[in-house]
Design a protein around this motif. Sequence first.
Motif, PDB file in Angstrom:
ATOM      1  N   GLN A  40       0.822  -1.205   0.000  1.00  0.00           N
ATOM      2  CA  GLN A  40       0.000   0.000   0.000  1.00  0.00           C
ATOM      3  C   GLN A  40       0.858   1.257   0.000  1.00  0.00           C
ATOM      4  OE1 GLN A  40      -2.281  -1.118   3.476  1.00  0.00           O
ATOM      5  NE2 GLN A  40      -4.102  -1.545   2.253  1.00  0.00           N
ATOM      6  N   GLN A  41       2.059   1.144   0.532  1.00  0.00           N
ATOM      7  CA  GLN A  41       2.978   2.276   0.507  1.00  0.00           C
ATOM      8  C   GLN A  41       3.765   2.355  -0.794  1.00  0.00           C
ATOM      9  OE1 GLN A  41       5.174   2.866   4.369  1.00  0.00           O
ATOM     10  NE2 GLN A  41       4.156   0.967   4.907  1.00  0.00           N
ATOM     11  N   SER A  42       3.943   1.227  -1.466  1.00  0.00           N
ATOM     12  CA  SER A  42       4.682   1.187  -2.732  1.00  0.00           C
ATOM     13  C   SER A  42       4.166  -0.001  -3.535  1.00  0.00           C
ATOM     14  CB  SER A  42       6.184   1.065  -2.468  1.00  0.00           C
ATOM     15  OG  SER A  42       6.903   1.100  -3.681  1.00  0.00           O
ATOM     16  N   PHE A  43       3.192   0.268  -4.392  1.00  0.00           N
ATOM     17  CA  PHE A  43       2.467  -0.780  -5.119  1.00  0.00           C
ATOM     18  C   PHE A  43       3.304  -1.376  -6.248  1.00  0.00           C
ATOM     19  CE2 PHE A  43      -0.259  -1.900  -8.740  1.00  0.00           C
ATOM     20  CZ  PHE A  43      -1.110  -2.819  -8.151  1.00  0.00           C
ATOM     21  N   PRO A  45       2.852  -4.932  -9.265  1.00  0.00           N
ATOM     22  CA  PRO A  45       2.109  -6.153  -9.623  1.00  0.00           C
ATOM     23  C   PRO A  45       2.764  -7.407  -9.062  1.00  0.00           C
ATOM     24  CG  PRO A  45       3.250  -5.244 -11.537  1.00  0.00           C
ATOM     25  CD  PRO A  45       3.349  -4.222 -10.451  1.00  0.00           C
ATOM     26  N   GLU A  46       4.078  -7.379  -8.904  1.00  0.00           N
ATOM     27  CA  GLU A  46       4.757  -8.536  -8.316  1.00  0.00           C
ATOM     28  C   GLU A  46       4.288  -8.776  -6.886  1.00  0.00           C
ATOM     29  OE1 GLU A  46       7.554  -7.013 -11.542  1.00  0.00           O
ATOM     30  OE2 GLU A  46       6.319  -6.099  -9.963  1.00  0.00           O
ATOM     31  N   ARG A  47       4.047  -7.699  -6.144  1.00  0.00           N
ATOM     32  CA  ARG A  47       3.552  -7.851  -4.778  1.00  0.00           C
ATOM     33  C   ARG A  47       2.122  -8.390  -4.766  1.00  0.00           C
ATOM     34  NH1 ARG A  47       6.417  -2.553  -1.918  1.00  0.00           N
ATOM     35  NH2 ARG A  47       7.990  -3.805  -0.828  1.00  0.00           N
ATOM     36  N   VAL A  48       1.324  -7.977  -5.735  1.00  0.00           N
ATOM     37  CA  VAL A  48      -0.019  -8.550  -5.851  1.00  0.00           C
ATOM     38  C   VAL A  48       0.085 -10.048  -6.112  1.00  0.00           C
ATOM     39  CG1 VAL A  48      -2.193  -8.529  -7.139  1.00  0.00           C
ATOM     40  CG2 VAL A  48      -0.960  -6.374  -6.738  1.00  0.00           C
ATOM     41  N   ALA A  49       0.941 -10.414  -7.070  1.00  0.00           N
ATOM     42  CA  ALA A  49       1.104 -11.826  -7.430  1.00  0.00           C
ATOM     43  C   ALA A  49       1.613 -12.657  -6.256  1.00  0.00           C
ATOM     44  CB  ALA A  49       2.052 -11.956  -8.618  1.00  0.00           C
ATOM     45  N   ALA A  50       2.392 -12.020  -5.359  1.00  0.00           N
ATOM     46  CA  ALA A  50       2.931 -12.724  -4.199  1.00  0.00           C
ATOM     47  C   ALA A  50       1.917 -12.846  -3.070  1.00  0.00           C
ATOM     48  CB  ALA A  50       4.185 -12.029  -3.697  1.00  0.00           C
ATOM     49  N   GLY A  51       0.740 -12.252  -3.244  1.00  0.00           N
ATOM     50  CA  GLY A  51      -0.317 -12.373  -2.246  1.00  0.00           C
ATOM     51  C   GLY A  51      -0.300 -11.324  -1.156  1.00  0.00           C
ATOM     52  N   GLU A  52       0.484 -10.256  -1.339  1.00  0.00           N
ATOM     53  CA  GLU A  52       0.502  -9.203  -0.332  1.00  0.00           C
ATOM     54  C   GLU A  52      -0.818  -8.423  -0.332  1.00  0.00           C
ATOM     55  OE1 GLU A  52       3.875  -6.623  -0.007  1.00  0.00           O
ATOM     56  OE2 GLU A  52       5.235  -8.081  -0.923  1.00  0.00           O
ATOM     57  N   ASN A  53      -1.072  -7.703   0.749  1.00  0.00           N
ATOM     58  CA  ASN A  53      -2.242  -6.842   0.837  1.00  0.00           C
ATOM     59  C   ASN A  53      -1.968  -5.552   0.078  1.00  0.00           C
ATOM     60  OD1 ASN A  53      -4.484  -5.319   1.495  1.00  0.00           O
ATOM     61  ND2 ASN A  53      -3.786  -4.864   3.575  1.00  0.00           N
ATOM     62  N   CYS A  54      -2.591  -5.416  -1.084  1.00  0.00           N
ATOM     63  CA  CYS A  54      -2.383  -4.244  -1.941  1.00  0.00           C
ATOM     64  C   CYS A  54      -3.670  -3.448  -2.113  1.00  0.00           C
ATOM     65  CB  CYS A  54      -1.844  -4.679  -3.299  1.00  0.00           C
ATOM     66  SG  CYS A  54      -0.260  -5.552  -3.227  1.00  0.00           S
ATOM     67  N   THR A  55      -4.622  -3.609  -1.200  1.00  0.00           N
ATOM     68  CA  THR A  55      -5.902  -2.912  -1.293  1.00  0.00           C
ATOM     69  C   THR A  55      -5.677  -1.408  -1.430  1.00  0.00           C
ATOM     70  OG1 THR A  55      -6.890  -4.580   0.141  1.00  0.00           O
ATOM     71  CG2 THR A  55      -8.112  -2.519  -0.151  1.00  0.00           C
ATOM     72  N   SER A 285       4.186 -10.527 -18.276  1.00  0.00           N
ATOM     73  CA  SER A 285       3.526 -11.211 -17.173  1.00  0.00           C
ATOM     74  C   SER A 285       2.195 -10.509 -16.924  1.00  0.00           C
ATOM     75  CB  SER A 285       4.395 -11.157 -15.911  1.00  0.00           C
ATOM     76  OG  SER A 285       5.634 -11.792 -16.117  1.00  0.00           O
ATOM     77  N   SER A 286       1.305 -11.129 -16.169  1.00  0.00           N
ATOM     78  CA  SER A 286       0.023 -10.495 -15.876  1.00  0.00           C
ATOM     79  C   SER A 286      -0.476 -10.927 -14.511  1.00  0.00           C
ATOM     80  CB  SER A 286      -1.018 -10.822 -16.943  1.00  0.00           C
ATOM     81  OG  SER A 286      -1.354 -12.192 -16.932  1.00  0.00           O
ATOM     82  N   VAL A 287      -1.288 -10.071 -13.916  1.00  0.00           N
ATOM     83  CA  VAL A 287      -1.908 -10.383 -12.633  1.00  0.00           C
ATOM     84  C   VAL A 287      -3.265  -9.697 -12.575  1.00  0.00           C
ATOM     85  CG1 VAL A 287      -0.845  -8.425 -11.409  1.00  0.00           C
ATOM     86  CG2 VAL A 287      -1.561 -10.447 -10.126  1.00  0.00           C
ATOM     87  N   ALA A 288      -4.255 -10.405 -12.076  1.00  0.00           N
ATOM     88  CA  ALA A 288      -5.594  -9.848 -11.879  1.00  0.00           C
ATOM     89  C   ALA A 288      -5.699  -9.310 -10.454  1.00  0.00           C
ATOM     90  CB  ALA A 288      -6.651 -10.908 -12.123  1.00  0.00           C
ATOM     91  N   HIS A 343     -16.946   3.252 -13.522  1.00  0.00           N
ATOM     92  CA  HIS A 343     -15.749   3.644 -12.776  1.00  0.00           C
ATOM     93  C   HIS A 343     -15.413   2.550 -11.768  1.00  0.00           C
ATOM     94  CE1 HIS A 343     -14.137   5.417  -9.003  1.00  0.00           C
ATOM     95  NE2 HIS A 343     -13.430   6.214  -9.793  1.00  0.00           N
ATOM     96  N   THR A 344     -14.131   2.232 -11.624  1.00  0.00           N
ATOM     97  CA  THR A 344     -13.707   1.246 -10.638  1.00  0.00           C
ATOM     98  C   THR A 344     -12.793   1.879  -9.598  1.00  0.00           C
ATOM     99  OG1 THR A 344     -12.706  -0.933 -10.279  1.00  0.00           O
ATOM    100  CG2 THR A 344     -11.658   0.487 -11.906  1.00  0.00           C
ATOM    101  N   ALA A 345     -12.860   1.332  -8.376  1.00  0.00           N
ATOM    102  CA  ALA A 345     -11.896   1.698  -7.335  1.00  0.00           C
ATOM    103  C   ALA A 345     -11.032   0.501  -6.959  1.00  0.00           C
ATOM    104  CB  ALA A 345     -12.639   2.237  -6.109  1.00  0.00           C
ATOM    105  N   ASN A 346     -11.069  -0.563  -7.767  1.00  0.00           N
ATOM    106  CA  ASN A 346     -10.195  -1.715  -7.520  1.00  0.00           C
ATOM    107  C   ASN A 346      -8.740  -1.402  -7.841  1.00  0.00           C
ATOM    108  OD1 ASN A 346     -12.332  -3.404  -6.712  1.00  0.00           O
ATOM    109  ND2 ASN A 346     -12.813  -3.880  -8.852  1.00  0.00           N
ATOM    110  N   PHE A 347      -8.536  -0.382  -8.662  1.00  0.00           N
ATOM    111  CA  PHE A 347      -7.197   0.136  -8.963  1.00  0.00           C
ATOM    112  C   PHE A 347      -7.248   1.638  -8.796  1.00  0.00           C
ATOM    113  CE2 PHE A 347      -4.257   2.150 -11.989  1.00  0.00           C
ATOM    114  CZ  PHE A 347      -3.048   1.606 -11.555  1.00  0.00           C
TER     115      PHE A 347
END
Length: 363
Positions: A40-43, A45-55, A285-288, A343-347
Amino acid sequence: MFGISRVVCVLGAALLAACSASSQPAAGGGSSVGTLSACQQSFSPERVAAGENCTPVAETYCSNDGSAGSLLDPQVRACDGVQIDDVEITVGNMSSHYLAIRPSGRSSFDTIYLGLHYLIGNVVAFANIARLSELAKARGVLVLLPQAPSADGSNLTSVWPTTALNAALLPSYVGFLDGVVADGRSRYGASGAKLYVSGLSNGASMAYLYGCLASQPVRAVQAVAGDLGESSIDECQLSRPLGTVIVHGTADAENPYGGITGIKPAIPDVHAKFKTNNNCSGEDSSVALPLTSDALQVTIYYTASCDQGRRDFLVKVDNGGHVWPGGNVNEADLPSLSLFGLHTANFDATLQGFDLLRLAGGG
């Protein structure tokens, strides 16, 4: 404008003249920041893929207590710890103004975020829509928001020249932006700061062009709901790496994700163009992203390191419209925003978008 000081500067052929500024803190708008995850302090995609909390944590640094009113209010939303100047500027024969938004008490900066508004927009509305006071505070950057010069000084003619119809004006507007950046560097202690450019819609198209044509190196460009027309691609013949963050909805009716044959290339093709320019090798690479706020799926396609550490990111919003993703949308704004699609707030194109922009520029 309440809470904003006004200063005046004239830049001649040398782009730089001595100017003085006084600044006052913008009023009100308290906020508190709790414990945030590393992502959350430094977003990334690799951190998302690793399962970190990126809300996304929109409105954490500059909270909205419900009294802020519409995003289209005639003043920048207040935020404690943020200072704003409204600077009048003339570059050659072009006169306009820009907002400088920055953390209070800072006398030097290592990062400049040049934000370019949408078609016939104004810098105050863009600052509110993109929450750029929050960006300045959260990431400690100097935000410069120039108003596109216009013949009569009104927003209705404030347009960035990004099409074949007004291509003859492009060199003058690039020179104007060079002048804004030069003035910001001198005025706010940012002489050696890395330069990043971001824009929405017409401003995104101009961000591409400025990234390609600026007199100084731009580290990376973020283009939100913008296009790079077939004629503009010819203008963007780069001799240096340029990182990119492309944020685009698949249901964007103004700038279709799939392009318009002979007029606008498909967005994935624009992404591929910059990958080629940056000598990126291998497949993306890609991550949802998790559906933390709504049902619009966001997928990030991303390169590994390319030339000089540059990277290219494509943030695809399934069924997303011609909008700036992220943050909360007030009910007062829904009638105007709904005209441009979902509009999305997921990103969050503000804080998360900036973190990607920094990665795209080589860190």
